[in-house]
Design a protein around this motif. Sequence first.
Motif, PDB file in Angstrom:
ATOM      1  N   LYS A 182       5.988  -6.650   3.671  1.00  0.00           N
ATOM      2  CA  LYS A 182       6.156  -5.568   2.692  1.00  0.00           C
ATOM      3  C   LYS A 182       5.214  -4.394   2.966  1.00  0.00           C
ATOM      4  CE  LYS A 182       8.493  -7.783  -1.147  1.00  0.00           C
ATOM      5  NZ  LYS A 182       8.347  -8.465  -2.431  1.00  0.00           N
ATOM      6  N   THR A 183       4.467  -4.477   4.060  1.00  0.00           N
ATOM      7  CA  THR A 183       3.683  -3.329   4.505  1.00  0.00           C
ATOM      8  C   THR A 183       4.580  -2.230   5.051  1.00  0.00           C
ATOM      9  OG1 THR A 183       1.856  -4.795   5.158  1.00  0.00           O
ATOM     10  CG2 THR A 183       1.877  -2.590   6.121  1.00  0.00           C
ATOM     11  N   PHE A 184       5.694  -2.609   5.626  1.00  0.00           N
ATOM     12  CA  PHE A 184       6.436  -1.704   6.499  1.00  0.00           C
ATOM     13  C   PHE A 184       7.423  -0.836   5.743  1.00  0.00           C
ATOM     14  CE2 PHE A 184       5.940  -5.879   8.776  1.00  0.00           C
ATOM     15  CZ  PHE A 184       4.677  -5.569   9.234  1.00  0.00           C
ATOM     16  N   VAL A 185       7.712   0.313   6.340  1.00  0.00           N
ATOM     17  CA  VAL A 185       8.784   1.175   5.850  1.00  0.00           C
ATOM     18  C   VAL A 185      10.092   0.674   6.450  1.00  0.00           C
ATOM     19  CG1 VAL A 185       9.748   3.502   5.906  1.00  0.00           C
ATOM     20  CG2 VAL A 185       7.286   3.181   5.552  1.00  0.00           C
ATOM     21  N   TYR A 186      11.056   0.442   5.590  1.00  0.00           N
ATOM     22  CA  TYR A 186      12.382   0.015   6.028  1.00  0.00           C
ATOM     23  C   TYR A 186      13.387   1.135   5.777  1.00  0.00           C
ATOM     24  CZ  TYR A 186      10.448  -4.739   6.249  1.00  0.00           C
ATOM     25  OH  TYR A 186       9.692  -5.857   6.555  1.00  0.00           O
ATOM     26  N   ARG A 187      14.544   1.002   6.399  1.00  0.00           N
ATOM     27  CA  ARG A 187      15.554   2.060   6.369  1.00  0.00           C
ATOM     28  C   ARG A 187      15.995   2.434   4.958  1.00  0.00           C
ATOM     29  NH1 ARG A 187      18.628  -1.471  10.955  1.00  0.00           N
ATOM     30  NH2 ARG A 187      18.786   0.173  12.530  1.00  0.00           N
ATOM     31  N   GLU A 188      16.058   1.453   4.087  1.00  0.00           N
ATOM     32  CA  GLU A 188      16.592   1.712   2.753  1.00  0.00           C
ATOM     33  C   GLU A 188      15.743   2.713   1.966  1.00  0.00           C
ATOM     34  OE1 GLU A 188      17.788  -2.188   4.359  1.00  0.00           O
ATOM     35  OE2 GLU A 188      15.787  -1.378   3.846  1.00  0.00           O
ATOM     36  N   TYR A 189      14.466   2.843   2.309  1.00  0.00           N
ATOM     37  CA  TYR A 189      13.587   3.723   1.531  1.00  0.00           C
ATOM     38  C   TYR A 189      13.950   5.192   1.728  1.00  0.00           C
ATOM     39  CZ  TYR A 189      11.002  -0.718   1.467  1.00  0.00           C
ATOM     40  OH  TYR A 189      10.643  -2.036   1.353  1.00  0.00           O
ATOM     41  N   PRO A 190      14.044   5.702   2.973  1.00  0.00           N
ATOM     42  CA  PRO A 190      14.520   7.087   3.103  1.00  0.00           C
ATOM     43  C   PRO A 190      15.973   7.255   2.656  1.00  0.00           C
ATOM     44  CG  PRO A 190      14.259   6.057   5.272  1.00  0.00           C
ATOM     45  CD  PRO A 190      13.609   5.154   4.283  1.00  0.00           C
ATOM     46  N   LEU A 191      16.794   6.207   2.761  1.00  0.00           N
ATOM     47  CA  LEU A 191      18.194   6.326   2.361  1.00  0.00           C
ATOM     48  C   LEU A 191      18.343   6.564   0.863  1.00  0.00           C
ATOM     49  CD1 LEU A 191      19.919   3.611   4.589  1.00  0.00           C
ATOM     50  CD2 LEU A 191      20.270   6.092   4.697  1.00  0.00           C
ATOM     51  N   VAL A 192      17.593   5.826   0.038  1.00  0.00           N
ATOM     52  CA  VAL A 192      17.730   6.044  -1.409  1.00  0.00           C
ATOM     53  C   VAL A 192      17.175   7.417  -1.797  1.00  0.00           C
ATOM     54  CG1 VAL A 192      17.746   3.593  -2.023  1.00  0.00           C
ATOM     55  CG2 VAL A 192      15.555   4.817  -1.958  1.00  0.00           C
ATOM     56  N   LEU A 193      16.164   7.886  -1.084  1.00  0.00           N
ATOM     57  CA  LEU A 193      15.628   9.220  -1.373  1.00  0.00           C
ATOM     58  C   LEU A 193      16.640  10.303  -0.997  1.00  0.00           C
ATOM     59  CD1 LEU A 193      11.968   8.723  -0.089  1.00  0.00           C
ATOM     60  CD2 LEU A 193      12.721   8.859  -2.473  1.00  0.00           C
ATOM     61  N   GLU A 194      17.213  10.191   0.186  1.00  0.00           N
ATOM     62  CA  GLU A 194      18.205  11.168   0.627  1.00  0.00           C
ATOM     63  C   GLU A 194      19.393  11.186  -0.335  1.00  0.00           C
ATOM     64  OE1 GLU A 194      20.241  13.965   3.120  1.00  0.00           O
ATOM     65  OE2 GLU A 194      18.130  13.385   2.904  1.00  0.00           O
ATOM     66  N   ALA A 195      19.862  10.024  -0.721  1.00  0.00           N
ATOM     67  CA  ALA A 195      21.003   9.951  -1.630  1.00  0.00           C
ATOM     68  C   ALA A 195      20.661  10.540  -2.994  1.00  0.00           C
ATOM     69  CB  ALA A 195      21.457   8.501  -1.770  1.00  0.00           C
ATOM     70  N   GLY A 224       0.833  -1.192   0.000  1.00  0.00           N
ATOM     71  CA  GLY A 224       0.000   0.000   0.000  1.00  0.00           C
ATOM     72  C   GLY A 224       0.868   1.242   0.000  1.00  0.00           C
ATOM     73  N   VAL A 225       0.718   2.075  -1.015  1.00  0.00           N
ATOM     74  CA  VAL A 225       1.605   3.223  -1.178  1.00  0.00           C
ATOM     75  C   VAL A 225       1.255   4.377  -0.243  1.00  0.00           C
ATOM     76  CG1 VAL A 225       2.233   2.708  -3.557  1.00  0.00           C
ATOM     77  CG2 VAL A 225       0.161   4.050  -3.106  1.00  0.00           C
ATOM     78  N   HIS A 226       0.008   4.478   0.169  1.00  0.00           N
ATOM     79  CA  HIS A 226      -0.407   5.669   0.899  1.00  0.00           C
ATOM     80  C   HIS A 226       0.128   5.701   2.328  1.00  0.00           C
ATOM     81  CE1 HIS A 226      -3.291   5.429  -2.474  1.00  0.00           C
ATOM     82  NE2 HIS A 226      -3.122   6.741  -2.468  1.00  0.00           N
ATOM     83  N   SER A 227       0.146   4.567   2.999  1.00  0.00           N
ATOM     84  CA  SER A 227       0.710   4.561   4.345  1.00  0.00           C
ATOM     85  C   SER A 227       2.207   4.840   4.288  1.00  0.00           C
ATOM     86  CB  SER A 227       0.439   3.228   5.044  1.00  0.00           C
ATOM     87  OG  SER A 227       1.086   2.161   4.369  1.00  0.00           O
ATOM     88  N   MET A 228       2.881   4.299   3.261  1.00  0.00           N
ATOM     89  CA  MET A 228       4.310   4.579   3.102  1.00  0.00           C
ATOM     90  C   MET A 228       4.549   6.067   2.852  1.00  0.00           C
ATOM     91  SD  MET A 228       6.354   1.575   1.262  1.00  0.00           S
ATOM     92  CE  MET A 228       6.577   0.027   2.134  1.00  0.00           C
ATOM     93  N   GLN A 229       3.717   6.658   2.039  1.00  0.00           N
ATOM     94  CA  GLN A 229       3.865   8.081   1.741  1.00  0.00           C
ATOM     95  C   GLN A 229       3.834   8.911   3.019  1.00  0.00           C
ATOM     96  OE1 GLN A 229       0.470  10.085  -0.013  1.00  0.00           O
ATOM     97  NE2 GLN A 229       1.806  11.258  -1.392  1.00  0.00           N
ATOM     98  N   LYS A 230       2.869   8.638   3.880  1.00  0.00           N
ATOM     99  CA  LYS A 230       2.745   9.429   5.103  1.00  0.00           C
ATOM    100  C   LYS A 230       3.916   9.197   6.052  1.00  0.00           C
ATOM    101  CE  LYS A 230      -0.259  10.542   8.975  1.00  0.00           C
ATOM    102  NZ  LYS A 230       0.923  10.708   9.855  1.00  0.00           N
ATOM    103  N   ILE A 231       4.270   7.923   6.254  1.00  0.00           N
ATOM    104  CA  ILE A 231       5.338   7.612   7.213  1.00  0.00           C
ATOM    105  C   ILE A 231       6.666   8.205   6.761  1.00  0.00           C
ATOM    106  CG2 ILE A 231       6.706   5.742   8.194  1.00  0.00           C
ATOM    107  CD1 ILE A 231       4.114   4.049   8.146  1.00  0.00           C
ATOM    108  N   ILE A 232       7.002   8.064   5.482  1.00  0.00           N
ATOM    109  CA  ILE A 232       8.292   8.557   4.997  1.00  0.00           C
ATOM    110  C   ILE A 232       8.310  10.081   4.962  1.00  0.00           C
ATOM    111  CG2 ILE A 232       9.895   8.560   3.057  1.00  0.00           C
ATOM    112  CD1 ILE A 232       8.914   5.710   2.427  1.00  0.00           C
ATOM    113  N   ALA A 233       7.185  10.688   4.596  1.00  0.00           N
ATOM    114  CA  ALA A 233       7.114  12.150   4.637  1.00  0.00           C
ATOM    115  C   ALA A 233       7.344  12.655   6.053  1.00  0.00           C
ATOM    116  CB  ALA A 233       5.764  12.629   4.103  1.00  0.00           C
ATOM    117  N   ASP A 234       6.784  11.961   7.027  1.00  0.00           N
ATOM    118  CA  ASP A 234       6.996  12.353   8.425  1.00  0.00           C
ATOM    119  C   ASP A 234       8.462  12.205   8.824  1.00  0.00           C
ATOM    120  OD1 ASP A 234       4.332  12.976   8.703  1.00  0.00           O
ATOM    121  OD2 ASP A 234       3.792  11.135   9.773  1.00  0.00           O
TER     122      ASP A 234
END
Length: 768
Positions: free
Chosen positions: A260-273, A227-237
């Motif tokens: 695969k529901t959960f936000v993992y560390r690699e997701y904000p890391l690839v965005l930051e990079a 689900g993309v929407h929960s990820m969007q909110k959590i990562i934006a936060d």
Amino acid sequence: MTVATPKFGMGAAVLRVEDSAFITGKGRYTDDIQPEGVLHGYVLRSPVAKAGFTLGSLDEARAAPGVHLVLTGTDIGHIADLKSGVMQKQPDGTRAPTRDIPILCRDKVQYVGDAVAFVVADSRAQAQDAAELIEVDYEAEDAASGTAVALDPDTPLVWPELGSNRAFEHHTGDKAKSDAAFAEAVHVTRIEFVNNRLVCNYMEPRGALGEWNEAEDRFVLTTGSQGVHSMQKIIADLFGIDKTKLRVVTPDVGGGFGPKTFVYREYPLVLEAAKRLGRPVKWTGDRTEHFLTDAQGRDNVVTAEMAMDKDGRFLALRVKLLANMGAYISQYGPFIPFIGVTMSTGVYDIRALDVSVIGVYTNTCPVDAYRGAGRPEAAFLLEKLVDACARDLGLGADEIRRRNFIKPEQMPYRTQTGRLYDTGEFAGHMDLALQRAEWNRFSERLDEAKSRGKIRGIGMATYIEACAFPGSEPAHVTLNGDGTVTLKIGTQTNGQGHATAYAQFVSEKLNLPIERIHVRQGDTDELKSGGGTGGSRSIPLGGVSAARAGEHLAEKIRQIAADELEASAGDIELEDGVARIVGTDRTVDFATIAKAAKKPEDLQGFGEFVQDEATYPNGTHICEVEIDPDTGSTEVVRYTIVDDFGATVNPILLAGQVHGGVVQGIGQALCEEAVYGEDGQLLAASFMDYAMPRADDFPFFHFETRNVPSTTNALGIKGAGEAGTIGATPAALNAVTDALYRACGIDHIEMPATPARVWAAINDASAS
């Protein structure tokens, strides 16, 4: 007005429309996406379970061939830690503090696989080579790795400042009422067991692609998700930005099962990079990283007791449960044992309950939702205990269940945990399963097995689960200019067949061939909100909404067609992409109708079904096994399933969901286990050491439904995605225990009942 029966509507055995792309290699997964200029990330992970650490010079790594960026915890102080917001209230009314997951560890690591640094290079191999040049000085400490000993006074503390490895406490039920029932009981049966830890081995390991769109001043994340929407909110936060500054896209997904529901560390890391470098950055995990770092499942240590009267009727249930959370509190970690506890009494009329749950920290990978998320744990506990009660009283496994089932005339039935069962005929599906499994002829098969030197056993489980929890999943449909229809919905297929199932609901309302209906999911730009996929919610909630959206669009199409044909909308019928005046040959096709619309909203339908109570699928699984006493090898020789799913949307999709779930459940019972050593090292970190069930391990399953429609759901649907897993584990383990008890007097064996464990039990029994 008569309307032709749709060929593809609810109940039809429609083949999956997705499969052509998948079997011809045209699926599009995260790692298939290769934008121009993409760079590759690699996470440097801790090789020890617990340690303080310091980083040496990073110069050599930064100067390595192809390297563009090296990030450590001190470089990303603006990115918040991953937090969980689901701590339940403790008996004293407080909520325990969480221990959150740092995106990169700053000065200490808490499990093998904890993230220390992130390296970005032209290739993954170059990033990995550079990561090995980073000097890390680990000051290793003793680790806490076992659930059963987590609270022992001599066990090292994961978080010393807490003064204990206790993460939280939770209590459900009425202790005084339960104690009184136990005091009056004629019989009490007690069991102790471990619900073994599992690794969720989906076919596609996780991956993530981060991009920074300078012109739009926003991030784009592409990743397999539920689900993309929960990820969007959590990562934006995490970044402290508005969610509109992040687009999340999920292409095809090769299995989800919860993790695969959960936000993992690699997701904000690839965005930051990606933002720092101005180029796309991709991270693709390998199978070892998956074993070490993706949220794991189960891992409970349980003591359970049942109080009974002289006739074997259940009076009260008492449970003490230790639930391993791992080193940190994962996204839904504390909620998993809590939701399991709410299903403690299962299909039985138990009037007193006393359940205590203690969550514990260990220096292991965090634990969270895995297919069924607490309900398999609850069903296994209860069904193992019920079989033990039957043995203690000399009753048949079917008879003790029959005496204690909640009866249809008691519906709706409020359980001691507050669950409200709307419908259920538990004896009905058990009796049908007994008949299909030829339960009454088991003795003949037992004698035949003995003649071949084999041990044979038969076991059952009668389960109920809660799914499709209160809420909604809106659906939007649009008639396109070419006469096709597009449905957009905020769930996310992980292989269940959503493109087929959702299209069936719309097809039934529009009488349109299913291949002309396109289902769109997985893009926060296309849909502003959505609940994602989990808890078997997609079809009971999303399917009903899709049907309503289809009906809404059908009404609009009829009105436009009526205007074009100069007729009444009530005289218009829809069939095969054409609107026709009933009883005539005067028609207008959907493409023409699309062109005739005066404004875009005339071609759009919307549906939203809001459900106020969960649905409760239930059923009976019967497993029959043969054991070779010389090797301990167990073979599943017969397997029978009779389920109540309320209503069937597509029998082909349904059978696939049930079969897959059964295999996962039997996998836990017979072969799967994530084992940690005393030093916190994961000893089963590859398929060389972690045994997975294979197709040739199973017979053909007998599966059928005996549906009693739900009164909670508008279409009577109860859900089916997790049910196979919930019923299978106790049925399989009960069958193994039955075989060992008949042959050797063994009334308990821990999961997984591997050949080595079974062989040892048989030989120990023979020696004594």
